[in-house]
Design a protein around this motif. Structure first.
Motif, PDB file in Angstrom:
ATOM      1  N   GLY A  27      84.544  77.978  56.158  1.00  0.00           N
ATOM      2  CA  GLY A  27      84.946  77.042  55.107  1.00  0.00           C
ATOM      3  C   GLY A  27      85.573  75.788  55.673  1.00  0.00           C
ATOM      4  N   SER A  28      86.241  75.909  56.822  1.00  0.00           N
ATOM      5  CA  SER A  28      86.872  74.730  57.421  1.00  0.00           C
ATOM      6  C   SER A  28      85.843  73.741  57.962  1.00  0.00           C
ATOM      7  CB  SER A  28      87.819  75.164  58.548  1.00  0.00           C
ATOM      8  OG  SER A  28      87.088  75.758  59.602  1.00  0.00           O
ATOM      9  N   GLU A  29      84.567  74.177  58.038  1.00  0.00           N
ATOM     10  CA  GLU A  29      83.520  73.278  58.534  1.00  0.00           C
ATOM     11  C   GLU A  29      82.399  73.100  57.515  1.00  0.00           C
ATOM     12  OE1 GLU A  29      82.634  75.580  62.114  1.00  0.00           O
ATOM     13  OE2 GLU A  29      83.482  73.944  63.286  1.00  0.00           O
ATOM     14  N   VAL A  30      82.633  73.530  56.293  1.00  0.00           N
ATOM     15  CA  VAL A  30      81.526  73.604  55.335  1.00  0.00           C
ATOM     16  C   VAL A  30      80.902  72.231  55.051  1.00  0.00           C
ATOM     17  CG1 VAL A  30      83.073  73.483  53.317  1.00  0.00           C
ATOM     18  CG2 VAL A  30      80.811  74.532  53.103  1.00  0.00           C
ATOM     19  N   PHE A  31      81.695  71.195  54.960  1.00  0.00           N
ATOM     20  CA  PHE A  31      81.130  69.869  54.680  1.00  0.00           C
ATOM     21  C   PHE A  31      80.682  69.170  55.961  1.00  0.00           C
ATOM     22  CE2 PHE A  31      84.143  70.335  50.975  1.00  0.00           C
ATOM     23  CZ  PHE A  31      83.138  70.690  50.095  1.00  0.00           C
ATOM     24  N   ILE A  32      81.409  69.415  57.053  1.00  0.00           N
ATOM     25  CA  ILE A  32      81.031  68.804  58.337  1.00  0.00           C
ATOM     26  C   ILE A  32      79.667  69.345  58.773  1.00  0.00           C
ATOM     27  CG2 ILE A  32      81.667  68.566  60.763  1.00  0.00           C
ATOM     28  CD1 ILE A  32      84.607  68.995  59.831  1.00  0.00           C
ATOM     29  N   ALA A  33      79.451  70.646  58.613  1.00  0.00           N
ATOM     30  CA  ALA A  33      78.192  71.277  59.025  1.00  0.00           C
ATOM     31  C   ALA A  33      77.018  70.833  58.152  1.00  0.00           C
ATOM     32  CB  ALA A  33      78.332  72.793  58.985  1.00  0.00           C
ATOM     33  N   ASN A  34      77.313  70.371  56.947  1.00  0.00           N
ATOM     34  CA  ASN A  34      76.238  69.961  56.016  1.00  0.00           C
ATOM     35  C   ASN A  34      76.214  68.450  55.835  1.00  0.00           C
ATOM     36  OD1 ASN A  34      75.017  72.557  54.876  1.00  0.00           O
ATOM     37  ND2 ASN A  34      77.212  72.940  54.668  1.00  0.00           N
ATOM     38  N   GLU A  35      76.600  67.737  56.885  1.00  0.00           N
ATOM     39  CA  GLU A  35      76.667  66.275  56.809  1.00  0.00           C
ATOM     40  C   GLU A  35      75.344  65.660  56.350  1.00  0.00           C
ATOM     41  OE1 GLU A  35      77.513  64.507  60.559  1.00  0.00           O
ATOM     42  OE2 GLU A  35      77.104  62.449  59.851  1.00  0.00           O
ATOM     43  N   GLY A  36      74.241  66.096  56.949  1.00  0.00           N
ATOM     44  CA  GLY A  36      72.942  65.529  56.610  1.00  0.00           C
ATOM     45  C   GLY A  36      72.572  65.749  55.152  1.00  0.00           C
ATOM     46  N   LEU A  37      72.800  66.963  54.655  1.00  0.00           N
ATOM     47  CA  LEU A  37      72.465  67.257  53.257  1.00  0.00           C
ATOM     48  C   LEU A  37      73.347  66.471  52.297  1.00  0.00           C
ATOM     49  CD1 LEU A  37      71.948  71.140  53.406  1.00  0.00           C
ATOM     50  CD2 LEU A  37      70.199  69.385  53.068  1.00  0.00           C
ATOM     51  N   ILE A  38      74.629  66.335  52.640  1.00  0.00           N
ATOM     52  CA  ILE A  38      75.552  65.626  51.748  1.00  0.00           C
ATOM     53  C   ILE A  38      75.158  64.149  51.625  1.00  0.00           C
ATOM     54  CG2 ILE A  38      77.945  64.810  51.558  1.00  0.00           C
ATOM     55  CD1 ILE A  38      78.812  67.513  52.722  1.00  0.00           C
ATOM     56  N   LYS A  39      74.701  63.556  52.733  1.00  0.00           N
ATOM     57  CA  LYS A  39      74.362  62.134  52.723  1.00  0.00           C
ATOM     58  C   LYS A  39      72.996  61.851  52.098  1.00  0.00           C
ATOM     59  CE  LYS A  39      77.231  60.608  56.583  1.00  0.00           C
ATOM     60  NZ  LYS A  39      77.266  60.056  57.952  1.00  0.00           N
ATOM     61  N   HIS A  40      72.088  62.840  52.172  1.00  0.00           N
ATOM     62  CA  HIS A  40      70.719  62.559  51.735  1.00  0.00           C
ATOM     63  C   HIS A  40      70.249  63.377  50.541  1.00  0.00           C
ATOM     64  CE1 HIS A  40      70.777  61.332  56.082  1.00  0.00           C
ATOM     65  NE2 HIS A  40      70.280  60.247  55.529  1.00  0.00           N
ATOM     66  N   LEU A  41      71.006  64.455  50.196  1.00  0.00           N
ATOM     67  CA  LEU A  41      70.586  65.284  49.059  1.00  0.00           C
ATOM     68  C   LEU A  41      71.563  65.079  47.899  1.00  0.00           C
ATOM     69  CD1 LEU A  41      68.616  67.536  48.082  1.00  0.00           C
ATOM     70  CD2 LEU A  41      70.331  69.194  48.841  1.00  0.00           C
ATOM     71  N   PRO A  42      71.100  64.502  46.800  1.00  0.00           N
ATOM     72  CA  PRO A  42      72.003  64.236  45.673  1.00  0.00           C
ATOM     73  C   PRO A  42      72.317  65.497  44.878  1.00  0.00           C
ATOM     74  CG  PRO A  42      69.779  63.576  45.102  1.00  0.00           C
ATOM     75  CD  PRO A  42      69.730  64.052  46.537  1.00  0.00           C
ATOM     76  N   PRO A  84      75.648  68.513  43.895  1.00  0.00           N
ATOM     77  CA  PRO A  84      77.105  68.697  43.886  1.00  0.00           C
ATOM     78  C   PRO A  84      77.603  69.260  45.209  1.00  0.00           C
ATOM     79  CG  PRO A  84      76.106  69.573  41.875  1.00  0.00           C
ATOM     80  CD  PRO A  84      74.984  69.251  42.808  1.00  0.00           C
ATOM     81  N   LEU A  85      78.812  68.858  45.581  1.00  0.00           N
ATOM     82  CA  LEU A  85      79.401  69.349  46.834  1.00  0.00           C
ATOM     83  C   LEU A  85      79.609  70.862  46.798  1.00  0.00           C
ATOM     84  CD1 LEU A  85      82.095  66.587  47.472  1.00  0.00           C
ATOM     85  CD2 LEU A  85      80.008  66.973  48.792  1.00  0.00           C
ATOM     86  N   SER A  86      79.860  71.375  45.613  1.00  0.00           N
ATOM     87  CA  SER A  86      80.137  72.814  45.497  1.00  0.00           C
ATOM     88  C   SER A  86      78.933  73.672  45.887  1.00  0.00           C
ATOM     89  CB  SER A  86      80.579  73.153  44.073  1.00  0.00           C
ATOM     90  OG  SER A  86      79.592  72.790  43.141  1.00  0.00           O
ATOM     91  N   VAL A  87      77.739  73.084  45.918  1.00  0.00           N
ATOM     92  CA  VAL A  87      76.551  73.840  46.346  1.00  0.00           C
ATOM     93  C   VAL A  87      76.761  74.420  47.740  1.00  0.00           C
ATOM     94  CG1 VAL A  87      74.157  73.548  47.131  1.00  0.00           C
ATOM     95  CG2 VAL A  87      74.852  72.673  44.901  1.00  0.00           C
ATOM     96  N   HIS A  88      77.358  73.620  48.621  1.00  0.00           N
ATOM     97  CA  HIS A  88      77.562  74.060  50.009  1.00  0.00           C
ATOM     98  C   HIS A  88      78.614  75.172  50.085  1.00  0.00           C
ATOM     99  CE1 HIS A  88      75.155  70.578  50.877  1.00  0.00           C
ATOM    100  NE2 HIS A  88      76.026  69.810  50.232  1.00  0.00           N
ATOM    101  N   VAL A  89      79.594  75.113  49.190  1.00  0.00           N
ATOM    102  CA  VAL A  89      80.624  76.155  49.148  1.00  0.00           C
ATOM    103  C   VAL A  89      80.029  77.452  48.610  1.00  0.00           C
ATOM    104  CG1 VAL A  89      82.820  76.835  48.114  1.00  0.00           C
ATOM    105  CG2 VAL A  89      82.481  74.489  48.909  1.00  0.00           C
ATOM    106  N   TYR A  90      79.266  77.367  47.522  1.00  0.00           N
ATOM    107  CA  TYR A  90      78.624  78.564  46.955  1.00  0.00           C
ATOM    108  C   TYR A  90      77.674  79.196  47.976  1.00  0.00           C
ATOM    109  CZ  TYR A  90      80.299  76.888  42.412  1.00  0.00           C
ATOM    110  OH  TYR A  90      81.088  76.465  41.370  1.00  0.00           O
TER     111      TYR A  90
END
Length: 278
Positions: A98-113, A115-121
């Motif tokens: 969880g401490s890396e959940v957004f860092i690890a999904n950098e590419g998807l967050i920038k290019h896939l429109p 919700p952020l919660s998708v990566h958490v789920y």
């Protein structure tokens, strides 16, 4: 950016829409979670079963070791450690990854429109799959060391739901904070390793609590301040057919409410900045 635009980006509605919208994309994060596991064990003969084997070997080795150290029967020590390992695996996975959940999904967050919660789920679902794999060892353990299970043991199911609900807010909150402050990621992972030894996973809490030495019994009571003790016990006690203590449930329910309330405040204020921080 105008004041109105900033206020809109930090509204409660945007925060709740993110959580609801992410939940609505169950097919997406469910598929991605499966793919994470398949990718990790691609071309492996046993695949995800290696997770279970690795956990079982470690639990058995520590069970034999600590049974000898504390003078307990292996039939008592091993099931205690084994179930503790299974639950701790889920908890530590939600915190560490969880401490890396957004860092690890950098590419998807920038290019896939999405919700952020998708990566958490997706992360929590992946940990739940690991948990399911590890239950194979629990089933084998029940054959070798039968436990006094009753209908009350089904309480383990709502306990697991609480574990998942808490895993989601922990991953979401930690993910946002560590994305902004990257130095917190290794600190978080070090704390998780430390808490493994401070939490009654390989040592039996009641043994120390009932120690004839009053100094040891007094120090053992400090474990009540460890929140991980309560999260593990609400599910370990029913899985081992032991009496359940209401105080563990009260602590977990309070942490659940307070944790989600604090996470919603952080999500409302900083959700729009995550894509800039990653």
């Amino acid at each position: 950016m105008t004041v109105t635009a900033v206020a809109g980006a930090r509204s409660w509605r945007r925060a709740t829409d993110d959580l609801v919208g992410g939940w609505g994309q169950r097919e997406l994060w469910g598929h991605l979670g499966w793919q994470d596991i398949r990718q990790r064990y691609r071309r492996s003969l046993l695949g995800p079963i290696w997770i279970t084997i690795s956990m079982a070997v470690t639990a058995v080795a520590l069970g034999i070791l600590y049974a000898g150290l504390f003078g307990n029967e292996i039939s008592v020590q091993l099931p205690y450690i084994l179930v503790g390992f299974i639950v701790w695996g889920f908890i530590s996975g939600c915190i560490s990854e969880g401490s890396e959940v957004f860092i690890a999904n950098e590419g998807l967050i920038k290019h896939l429109p999405s919700p952020l919660s998708v990566h958490v789920y997706r992360l929590v679902w992946r940990q739940l799959l690991f948990f399911g794999h590890n239950l194979i060892v629990y089933a084998i353990m029940l054959i070798i060391f039968p436990q006094p299970l009753t209908w009350a043991s089904l309480v383990a199911l709502p306990a697991l739901v609480l574990l998942v609900v808490n895993g989601a807010w922990v991953a979401l909150a930690l993910g946002m904070v560590t994305t902004r402050f990257r130095d917190l990621t290794p600190i978080t992972q070090s704390i998780v390793q430390l808490m493994f030894f401070l939490t009654p996973i390989v040592w039996i809490y009641s043994d120390l609590l009932n120690s004839p030495d009053p100094r040891i019994a007094e120090r053992a009571r400090l474990a009540e301040f460890n929140p991980f003790l309560h999260f593990i016990e609400i599910i370990r006690q029913p899985m081992l057919g032991q009496d359940q203590h209401i105080r563990h449930w009260i602590v977990v329910l309070v942490i659940t409410v307070v944790g989600w309330a604090a996470t919603l405040v952080v999500l409302r204020r900083y959700r729009s900045r995550i894509s800039y921080w990653v």
